[in-house]
Write a protein that holds these residues in place. Sequence first.
Motif, short mmCIF file in Angstrom:
data_model
loop_
_atom_site.label_atom_id
_atom_site.label_comp_id
_atom_site.label_asym_id
_atom_site.label_seq_id
_atom_site.Cartn_x
_atom_site.Cartn_y
_atom_site.Cartn_z
N GLY A 11 16.18 -6.20 -12.09
CA GLY A 11 14.80 -5.98 -12.50
C GLY A 11 14.24 -4.64 -12.11
N ALA A 12 15.09 -3.70 -11.66
CA ALA A 12 14.60 -2.40 -11.19
C ALA A 12 13.85 -1.63 -12.26
CB ALA A 12 15.77 -1.56 -10.66
N ILE A 13 14.15 -1.90 -13.51
CA ILE A 13 13.48 -1.20 -14.61
C ILE A 13 11.98 -1.47 -14.61
CG2 ILE A 13 13.82 -3.09 -16.27
CD1 ILE A 13 14.31 -0.96 -18.40
N HIS A 14 11.55 -2.56 -13.96
CA HIS A 14 10.13 -2.94 -13.94
C HIS A 14 9.42 -2.49 -12.66
CE1 HIS A 14 10.89 -5.27 -17.53
NE2 HIS A 14 11.86 -5.91 -16.91
N LYS A 15 10.03 -1.57 -11.92
CA LYS A 15 9.47 -1.15 -10.62
C LYS A 15 8.03 -0.66 -10.74
CE LYS A 15 10.19 2.05 -6.77
NZ LYS A 15 11.06 3.12 -6.20
N GLN A 16 7.75 0.18 -11.72
CA GLN A 16 6.41 0.74 -11.85
C GLN A 16 5.38 -0.35 -12.14
OE1 GLN A 16 6.17 3.97 -14.66
NE2 GLN A 16 3.96 4.24 -14.39
N ARG A 17 5.71 -1.25 -13.05
CA ARG A 17 4.81 -2.35 -13.39
C ARG A 17 4.55 -3.23 -12.17
NH1 ARG A 17 4.00 -6.54 -17.60
NH2 ARG A 17 5.35 -5.47 -19.09
N LEU A 18 5.60 -3.58 -11.45
CA LEU A 18 5.46 -4.50 -10.32
C LEU A 18 4.74 -3.85 -9.14
CD1 LEU A 18 8.97 -6.20 -10.47
CD2 LEU A 18 6.79 -7.09 -11.30
N THR A 19 4.97 -2.55 -8.94
CA THR A 19 4.27 -1.84 -7.88
C THR A 19 2.77 -1.82 -8.15
OG1 THR A 19 6.21 -0.45 -7.43
CG2 THR A 19 4.08 0.34 -6.64
N GLY A 73 -1.12 -8.81 -16.21
CA GLY A 73 0.03 -8.27 -15.50
C GLY A 73 1.37 -8.70 -16.06
N GLY A 74 1.35 -9.65 -17.00
CA GLY A 74 2.59 -10.08 -17.65
C GLY A 74 3.14 -11.41 -17.17
N PHE A 75 2.35 -12.16 -16.41
CA PHE A 75 2.82 -13.43 -15.83
C PHE A 75 3.47 -14.31 -16.89
CE2 PHE A 75 2.03 -16.37 -12.11
CZ PHE A 75 2.68 -17.46 -12.64
N ALA A 76 2.80 -14.54 -18.01
CA ALA A 76 3.31 -15.47 -19.03
C ALA A 76 4.12 -14.78 -20.12
CB ALA A 76 2.14 -16.23 -19.67
N SER A 77 4.10 -13.45 -20.15
CA SER A 77 4.66 -12.75 -21.31
C SER A 77 5.90 -11.92 -21.03
CB SER A 77 3.59 -11.83 -21.92
OG SER A 77 3.10 -10.92 -20.95
N VAL A 78 6.00 -11.35 -19.82
CA VAL A 78 7.05 -10.35 -19.59
C VAL A 78 8.45 -10.92 -19.78
CG1 VAL A 78 7.18 -10.76 -17.08
CG2 VAL A 78 7.79 -8.52 -18.02
N ALA A 79 8.65 -12.19 -19.48
CA ALA A 79 9.99 -12.79 -19.64
C ALA A 79 10.44 -12.79 -21.09
CB ALA A 79 10.00 -14.21 -19.08
N GLY A 86 13.47 -9.40 -17.78
CA GLY A 86 12.15 -9.98 -17.97
C GLY A 86 11.85 -11.16 -17.08
N HIS A 87 12.84 -12.03 -16.91
CA HIS A 87 12.63 -13.21 -16.07
C HIS A 87 12.58 -12.82 -14.58
CE1 HIS A 87 12.78 -16.51 -18.98
NE2 HIS A 87 13.64 -15.76 -19.65
N VAL A 88 13.27 -11.76 -14.21
CA VAL A 88 13.19 -11.27 -12.84
C VAL A 88 11.77 -10.74 -12.57
CG1 VAL A 88 14.10 -9.61 -11.16
CG2 VAL A 88 15.62 -10.69 -12.83
N ALA A 89 11.24 -9.98 -13.52
CA ALA A 89 9.88 -9.47 -13.38
C ALA A 89 8.88 -10.62 -13.32
CB ALA A 89 9.55 -8.54 -14.54
N HIS A 90 9.10 -11.64 -14.14
CA HIS A 90 8.21 -12.81 -14.11
C HIS A 90 8.23 -13.46 -12.72
CE1 HIS A 90 6.49 -16.75 -14.97
NE2 HIS A 90 7.55 -17.26 -14.38
#
Length: 293
Positions: A11-19, A73-79, A86-90
Motif C-alpha cells: 500500500g505504499a503508493i497511498h502514502k500521501q493520501r494516508l499521511t 478520505g476514501g473509507f468506503a471507496s478506496v478499495a 486499495g484494500h490495504v489503504a482501506h
Amino acid sequence: ALKEAIAREGGAIHKQRLTAFGARVGSAEAISWSFDANRNAPELKTFDRYGRRIDEVVFHPSYHKLMELGLAGGFASVAWTEAEGGHVAHAAILYMMAEIEQGVCCPMTMTYAALPALRHEPAVAREWEPRITGGTYDPASQPAPQKRGATIGMAMTEKQGGSDVRANTTKATRRDDGAYTLVGHKWFCSAPMCDAFLTLAYTDKGLTCFLVPRWTPDGGRNAIHIMRLKDKLGDRANASSEIEYHDAFAQRIGEEGRGVRTIIEMVHHTRLDCTVAPAAYMRQALAQALWHT
C-alpha cells in the motif's frame, strides 16, 4: 508499525493520501467531534408534527462531520477505485478512524462491504456503485438519485432466530413489475439512516437477498418503520434499531433461494473490518496509557 504494515502489504503508493488523512483524523478538532457525537446520542423522530410517519434519526452535527471526514478520505471507496493496494489503504483508514470514534465506522464499513453483494445484480449495482464510490457524504433524507452520495446498511437478524437466519420469517412477494414487497421485522438494523439496506426474506424458492431503499422509485418514503433505537453500553454515537417492513419496496439481489450465499459477500468484508478495528482500539488504549504514565 502501521507504516511498516502498509509498505509490506503493497500500500505504499497511498502514502500521501494516508499521511494527510492521519493528520486530519488525529487533530484536536476531529477528536473533539468524537466526544460531542458520543455525548449527544441520536434521537428517533417517528412522526412529523402532522402525525405522518417519517422514521428519521437525528444526529449531532459532529456525527455528520465525522462521517464526512471518513467518506471523503476514501473509507468506503478506496478499495474499489484504486487498482493497486486499495484494500490495504482501506484497512489503514479504518485503523486510524477507529482510534477516535468507532460508531461512525459501522455505516462506512457496511457501505464499503455492500458492493461485492450488489454486483450479484448488475443492473442494481450500476445504479448504486457511483453513489458508494464517489467519496461524498450527503446526510439529507431524500431519494438516493437526488443525493451526492449514499450509504448502505444491513438488516439480517430477527428476534426468534438471532444469528441463525434460516429461522427468519420475513416474507417477500413479487410484484407485476419485477420488484418485491417485504413484510416482517428485523431485530437489529444498525445505522437506520442509511439510504438502503441489504436484507433477507423468504420467497417461494427460499431465503433470498434484497435491497430495500429508504425511498421508493416514485419518491415516497418506503414502509420501513423504525420501532425503537437500541440502548447500548458503548457505541453511543451510532444508532442501532429494531425495524419492521410493512409492504416495503425491495429489489432482489442475486438468485432466489440463494440469499445467504449472496449477502455473505457483504458479511465477509464487514468481518475483515471487525478484525482490524480491535487492533486500533488496543493501539489507542496503549497510547493513552503511555501518555498518562
